[in-house]
Design an enzyme around this catalytic site. Structure first.
Site, PDB file in Angstrom:
ATOM      1  N   HIS A 102       0.852  -1.195   0.000  1.00  0.00           N
ATOM      2  CA  HIS A 102       0.000   0.000   0.000  1.00  0.00           C
ATOM      3  C   HIS A 102       0.884   1.240   0.000  1.00  0.00           C
ATOM      4  CE1 HIS A 102       0.792  -1.120   4.157  1.00  0.00           C
ATOM      5  NE2 HIS A 102       0.802   0.174   4.429  1.00  0.00           N
ATOM      6  N   HIS A 104       0.858   5.357   1.130  1.00  0.00           N
ATOM      7  CA  HIS A 104       0.230   6.424   1.910  1.00  0.00           C
ATOM      8  C   HIS A 104       0.232   7.703   1.071  1.00  0.00           C
ATOM      9  CE1 HIS A 104       0.752   4.284   5.895  1.00  0.00           C
ATOM     10  NE2 HIS A 104       1.638   3.641   5.170  1.00  0.00           N
TER      11      HIS A 104
HETATM   12  P1  5GP Z   1       2.181   0.539   7.178  1.00  0.00           P
HETATM   13  O1  5GP Z   1       2.789   0.706   8.532  1.00  0.00           O
HETATM   14  O2  5GP Z   1       2.006  -0.937   6.919  1.00  0.00           O
HETATM   15  O3  5GP Z   1       2.851   1.272   6.075  1.00  0.00           O
HETATM   16  O4  5GP Z   1       0.777   1.235   7.254  1.00  0.00           O
HETATM   17  C1  5GP Z   1      -0.382   0.615   7.639  1.00  0.00           C
HETATM   18  C2  5GP Z   1      -1.386   1.711   7.831  1.00  0.00           C
HETATM   19  O5  5GP Z   1      -2.647   1.116   7.929  1.00  0.00           O
HETATM   20  C3  5GP Z   1      -1.166   2.534   9.101  1.00  0.00           C
HETATM   21  O6  5GP Z   1      -1.030   3.893   8.739  1.00  0.00           O
HETATM   22  C4  5GP Z   1      -2.400   2.259   9.934  1.00  0.00           C
HETATM   23  O7  5GP Z   1      -2.851   3.418  10.592  1.00  0.00           O
HETATM   24  C5  5GP Z   1      -3.396   1.764   8.912  1.00  0.00           C
HETATM   25  N1  5GP Z   1      -4.328   0.771   9.384  1.00  0.00           N
HETATM   26  C6  5GP Z   1      -4.090  -0.262  10.229  1.00  0.00           C
HETATM   27  N2  5GP Z   1      -5.194  -1.011  10.380  1.00  0.00           N
HETATM   28  C7  5GP Z   1      -6.156  -0.444   9.605  1.00  0.00           C
HETATM   29  C8  5GP Z   1      -7.520  -0.764   9.342  1.00  0.00           C
HETATM   30  O8  5GP Z   1      -8.085  -1.731   9.861  1.00  0.00           O
HETATM   31  N3  5GP Z   1      -8.188   0.052   8.488  1.00  0.00           N
HETATM   32  C9  5GP Z   1      -7.594   1.136   7.887  1.00  0.00           C
HETATM   33  N4  5GP Z   1      -8.351   1.862   7.074  1.00  0.00           N
HETATM   34  N5  5GP Z   1      -6.307   1.478   8.126  1.00  0.00           N
HETATM   35  C10 5GP Z   1      -5.602   0.681   8.971  1.00  0.00           C
END
Ligand code: 5GP
Length: 141
Positions: A102, A104
């Site tokens: 993903h 951001h």
């Molecule tokens: P990563 O750390 O993997 O780059 O980002 C994961 C993102 O997903 C984080 O910014 C976190 O806030 C978000 N996130 C975690 N769980 C959920 C969820 O259940 N739903 C949504 N919409 N975002 C989530």
């Protein structure tokens, strides 16, 4: 490490877990981050399964970049931003917490910092309002 199909974004992609979805096409969905680092923090999630950039199919990567651009334009407009910040983490050592690729997309304003990564949960009403603003901006594009 291999892809775990039980990750939360796979469940959101399959419709088994709710999300504030602002966009969907054949390639990806875009949803609001539930712990936004700034108002309008959106995640672009390719439908193609990979843990992150490192194991992603190159063709899938090339197809998702136009979606990221579309969402960047939408959040820029919806939140009257001065800039848009794109971030993407690969594996836990680099800060990744959900292991489905993903990106951001975070609207930024001059002189205004962002909240910590995976900080506080946002109020559902606020997320609903922000999702509508992004959908409206996409509809006007
Ligand atoms: P990563 O750390 O993997 O780059 O980002 C994961 C993102 O997903 C984080 O910014 C976190 O806030 C978000 N996130 C975690 N769980 C959920 C969820 O259940 N739903 C949504 N919409 N975002 C989530």
């Amino acid at each position: 490490m291999s892809y775990d199909p039980d990750n939360i974004f796979a469940k959101i992609l399959s419709g088994d877990f709710p999300a504030y979805k602002v966009y969907e096409d054949d390639v990806a969905i875009a949803i609001l981050d539930i712990m936004p680092q700034a108002a309008g923090h959106t995640l672009v999630i390719p439908k193609s399964a990979s843990r992150n950039l490192l194991d992603a199919d190159a063709d899938a990567l090339s197809k998702v970049m136009p979606v990221i651009q579309k969402i960047a334009h939408a959040v820029n407009s919806a939140f009257a931003a001065d800039g848009v910040h794109i971030q993407q983490f690969n594996e836990a050592a680099a800060g990744q917490t959900v292991f489905h690729l993903h990106f951001h997309v975070i609207p930024r304003h001059d002189g205004v910092g962002i909240k910590p990564h995976t900080g506080e949960m946002e109020d559902q009403d606020v997320l609903a309002t922000h999702a509508q603003k992004i959908k409206d901006a996409l509809a006007q594009a």
